[in-house]
Scaffold this motif. Structure first.
Motif, mmCIF file in Angstrom:
data_model
loop_
_atom_site.group_PDB
_atom_site.id
_atom_site.type_symbol
_atom_site.label_atom_id
_atom_site.label_comp_id
_atom_site.label_asym_id
_atom_site.label_seq_id
_atom_site.Cartn_x
_atom_site.Cartn_y
_atom_site.Cartn_z
ATOM 1 N N GLU A 20 0.829 -1.217 0.000
ATOM 2 C CA GLU A 20 0.000 0.000 0.000
ATOM 3 C C GLU A 20 0.861 1.265 0.000
ATOM 4 O O GLU A 20 0.409 2.330 -0.422
ATOM 5 C CB GLU A 20 -0.976 -0.011 1.189
ATOM 6 C CG GLU A 20 -0.364 0.184 2.588
ATOM 7 C CD GLU A 20 0.383 -1.041 3.152
ATOM 8 O OE1 GLU A 20 0.449 -2.077 2.463
ATOM 9 O OE2 GLU A 20 0.905 -0.944 4.287
ATOM 10 N N VAL A 61 10.392 1.906 -2.392
ATOM 11 C CA VAL A 61 10.595 3.321 -2.743
ATOM 12 C C VAL A 61 11.376 4.049 -1.643
ATOM 13 O O VAL A 61 11.371 5.270 -1.578
ATOM 14 C CB VAL A 61 9.259 4.034 -3.026
ATOM 15 C CG1 VAL A 61 8.660 3.530 -4.332
ATOM 16 C CG2 VAL A 61 8.286 3.845 -1.877
ATOM 17 N N GLY A 62 12.039 3.273 -0.780
ATOM 18 C CA GLY A 62 12.955 3.876 0.182
ATOM 19 C C GLY A 62 12.314 4.139 1.529
ATOM 20 O O GLY A 62 11.282 3.565 1.881
ATOM 21 N N ALA A 63 12.953 5.037 2.267
ATOM 22 C CA ALA A 63 12.439 5.365 3.597
ATOM 23 C C ALA A 63 11.036 5.944 3.478
ATOM 24 O O ALA A 63 10.743 6.673 2.519
ATOM 25 C CB ALA A 63 13.367 6.372 4.266
ATOM 26 N N ILE A 65 8.512 8.445 3.747
ATOM 27 C CA ILE A 65 8.679 9.909 3.857
ATOM 28 C C ILE A 65 7.784 10.467 4.969
ATOM 29 O O ILE A 65 8.124 11.448 5.619
ATOM 30 C CB ILE A 65 8.367 10.567 2.495
ATOM 31 C CG1 ILE A 65 9.386 10.095 1.447
ATOM 32 C CG2 ILE A 65 8.384 12.097 2.592
ATOM 33 C CD1 ILE A 65 9.053 10.483 0.009
ATOM 34 N N GLY A 106 15.703 5.581 -3.780
ATOM 35 C CA GLY A 106 16.203 6.021 -2.484
ATOM 36 C C GLY A 106 16.715 4.842 -1.675
ATOM 37 O O GLY A 106 17.536 4.044 -2.145
ATOM 38 N N LEU A 133 14.173 15.903 -1.974
ATOM 39 C CA LEU A 133 13.564 16.051 -0.641
ATOM 40 C C LEU A 133 14.444 16.896 0.286
ATOM 41 O O LEU A 133 14.130 17.061 1.462
ATOM 42 C CB LEU A 133 13.376 14.664 0.002
ATOM 43 C CG LEU A 133 12.450 13.684 -0.712
ATOM 44 C CD1 LEU A 133 12.674 12.275 -0.194
ATOM 45 C CD2 LEU A 133 10.999 14.094 -0.530
HETATM 46 N N1 CO8 Z 1 7.218 7.014 1.668
HETATM 47 C C1 CO8 Z 1 5.946 6.924 2.084
HETATM 48 N N2 CO8 Z 1 4.919 6.666 1.228
HETATM 49 C C2 CO8 Z 1 5.233 6.532 -0.079
HETATM 50 C C3 CO8 Z 1 6.548 6.634 -0.559
HETATM 51 C C4 CO8 Z 1 7.588 6.867 0.386
HETATM 52 N N3 CO8 Z 1 8.891 6.890 0.060
HETATM 53 N N4 CO8 Z 1 6.517 6.477 -1.900
HETATM 54 C C5 CO8 Z 1 5.236 6.257 -2.247
HETATM 55 N N5 CO8 Z 1 4.454 6.299 -1.143
HETATM 56 C C6 CO8 Z 1 3.013 6.100 -1.053
HETATM 57 C C7 CO8 Z 1 2.251 7.295 -1.621
HETATM 58 O O1 CO8 Z 1 2.152 8.321 -0.645
HETATM 59 C C8 CO8 Z 1 0.943 6.652 -1.968
HETATM 60 O O2 CO8 Z 1 0.169 6.492 -0.804
HETATM 61 P P1 CO8 Z 1 -1.329 7.097 -0.730
HETATM 62 O O3 CO8 Z 1 -2.079 6.312 -1.783
HETATM 63 O O4 CO8 Z 1 -1.754 6.766 0.654
HETATM 64 O O5 CO8 Z 1 -1.225 8.533 -1.056
HETATM 65 C C9 CO8 Z 1 1.314 5.248 -2.424
HETATM 66 O O6 CO8 Z 1 2.624 4.997 -1.874
HETATM 67 C C10 CO8 Z 1 1.409 5.112 -3.924
HETATM 68 O O7 CO8 Z 1 2.309 6.112 -4.389
HETATM 69 P P2 CO8 Z 1 1.945 7.164 -5.557
HETATM 70 O O8 CO8 Z 1 0.482 7.441 -5.556
HETATM 71 O O9 CO8 Z 1 2.866 8.318 -5.427
HETATM 72 O O10 CO8 Z 1 2.288 6.272 -6.835
HETATM 73 P P3 CO8 Z 1 2.761 6.806 -8.260
HETATM 74 O O11 CO8 Z 1 2.755 5.618 -9.161
HETATM 75 O O12 CO8 Z 1 2.013 8.009 -8.671
HETATM 76 O O13 CO8 Z 1 4.305 7.261 -8.028
HETATM 77 C C11 CO8 Z 1 6.553 7.027 -7.222
HETATM 78 C C12 CO8 Z 1 5.265 6.301 -7.665
HETATM 79 C C13 CO8 Z 1 7.183 7.727 -8.430
HETATM 80 C C14 CO8 Z 1 7.500 5.966 -6.712
HETATM 81 C C15 CO8 Z 1 6.218 8.066 -6.135
HETATM 82 O O14 CO8 Z 1 5.422 7.440 -5.155
HETATM 83 C C16 CO8 Z 1 7.426 8.659 -5.465
HETATM 84 O O15 CO8 Z 1 8.095 9.513 -6.021
HETATM 85 N N6 CO8 Z 1 7.708 8.226 -4.204
HETATM 86 C C17 CO8 Z 1 8.768 8.784 -3.416
HETATM 87 C C18 CO8 Z 1 10.071 8.070 -3.690
HETATM 88 C C19 CO8 Z 1 11.212 8.722 -2.917
HETATM 89 O O16 CO8 Z 1 11.396 9.926 -2.921
HETATM 90 N N7 CO8 Z 1 12.011 7.897 -2.199
HETATM 91 C C20 CO8 Z 1 13.110 8.364 -1.397
HETATM 92 C C21 CO8 Z 1 12.688 8.424 0.038
HETATM 93 S S1 CO8 Z 1 13.971 9.079 1.073
HETATM 94 C C22 CO8 Z 1 14.992 7.764 1.368
HETATM 95 O O17 CO8 Z 1 14.781 6.681 0.919
HETATM 96 C C23 CO8 Z 1 16.188 8.039 2.244
HETATM 97 C C24 CO8 Z 1 16.777 6.758 2.769
HETATM 98 C C25 CO8 Z 1 17.799 7.038 3.846
HETATM 99 C C26 CO8 Z 1 17.133 7.432 5.134
HETATM 100 C C27 CO8 Z 1 18.181 7.578 6.208
HETATM 101 C C28 CO8 Z 1 17.675 7.036 7.533
HETATM 102 C C29 CO8 Z 1 18.776 6.966 8.559
#
Ligand code: CO8
Length: 256
Positions: A20, A61-63, A65, A106, A133
């Motif tokens: 999800e 998709v990583g941590a 957010i 990520g 971000l």
């Molecule tokens: N975190 C939380 N929720 C997420 C994330 C995420 N990274 N990615 C997607 N979701 C959720 C969406 O919010 C959505 O939930 P809802 O339906 O409740 O709104 C659901 O997943 C489906 O996502 P989308 O509707 O956005 O789906 P799309 O097909 O339109 O897009 C993408 C898919 C392109 C993957 C898009 O979701 C996206 O860009 N996601 C963010 C990806 C990202 O930026 N990842 C990097 C995160 S930061 C990280 O990983 C740092 C790691 C190191 C941390 C250090 C800790 C010590």
């Protein structure tokens, strides 16, 4: 459970299981994954790990957010493996295979980089969008990516945050193989089974030598190689490997 952890013979399979949220890693997932990695490392009956994601859209998709990134401010200044960093300091020398079923973004790509082999489905994408971000990768991505692929390609990914597709990832050597999705897990398991036929202590020593060797001088690396081989020649598996060769049969290794 956000992490599904199963044991199949000598193979451990970790499945990131929050479809999800596209298998984003929330604090609970990080804790469960950390526990599973430690169990895998310490279970002598397990020799190879495979990590994959639930669903067809994302590996991870990583941590998360929404729930994970806000925690970062609370853990500032903690050296080494902080509570959110489940891959640091594990000393996990057993081979790991990432079976990348979809987006690895990520921290998702960082989990794949923590593995030794990466097999991708044709629709997988790879990227480090952290700079979009206001962050940089925090699970080893800035260090492992330039060690895994040419510097210019690593810079392109890390500085622009733009993703690449599976074919490009294969072209630059980020993944070992690209296969149609239905063949992903069978291919990963085939590779894991092949690794299980090798002498496990030797496989682990090879990984340790490679990883440590990348961070030391050539002289120190060669010394490490010698030390590891000094140990391997004392193992039963070394005797068995040489005996099996002489007897023209497949070796049966025990990890001893
Ligand atoms: N975190 C939380 N929720 C997420 C994330 C995420 N990274 N990615 C997607 N979701 C959720 C969406 O919010 C959505 O939930 P809802 O339906 O409740 O709104 C659901 O997943 C489906 O996502 P989308 O509707 O956005 O789906 P799309 O097909 O339109 O897009 C993408 C898919 C392109 C993957 C898009 O979701 C996206 O860009 N996601 C963010 C990806 C990202 O930026 N990842 C990097 C995160 S930061 C990280 O990983 C740092 C790691 C190191 C941390 C250090 C800790 C010590």
């Amino acid at each position: 459970m956000p992490i599904d952890y199963v044991k199949e013979g000598r193979i451990a399979i970790f499945t990131l299981n929050r479809p999800e949220a596209l298998n984003a890693i929330d604090p609970e997932s990080a804790e469960e994954l950390s526990r599973a990695f430690v169990d895998f490392r310490d279970d002598n009956d397990l020799w190879v790990g495979i990590i994959t994601g639930t669903g067809i859209k994302a590996f991870s998709v990583g941590a998360d957010i929404k729930t994970m990134l806000p925690e970062l401010k609370n853990f500032r200044g903690q050296p080494g493996a902080g509570p959110l960093n489940f891959m640091r300091g594990l000393n996990l020398w057993k081979p790991m295979i990432a079976a990348i079923n979809g987006a690895a973004l990520g921290g998702g790509l960082e989990i794949a980089l923590f593995c030794d082999f990466r097999i991708a489905s044709e629709k997988a994408i790879f990227g480090t969008p952290e700079v979009t971000l206001g962050l940089i990768p925090g699970w080893g991505g800035t260090q492992r990516l330039p060690r895994a692929i040419p510097f210019a390609k690593a810079a392109e990914l890390l500085l622009t945050g733009k993703p690449i597709n599976a074919q490009e990832a294969y072209r630059i050597g980020l993944v070992n193989k690209v296969v149609p999705l239905p063949e992903l897990m069978p291919t990963a398991k085939q590779m894991a089974e092949m690794l299980c036929q090798r002498a496990p202590l030797a496989v682990r020593a090879a990984k340790q030598a490679m990883i440590h060797g990348m961070n030391v001088s050539l002289g120190d690396g060669l010394e490490l190689e010698r030390t590891l081989n000094d140990f391997l020649v004392t193992t039963d598996d070394f005797d068995e490997g040489c005996k099996a060769f002489t007897e023209k049969r497949q070796a049966v290794f025990k990890g001893k």
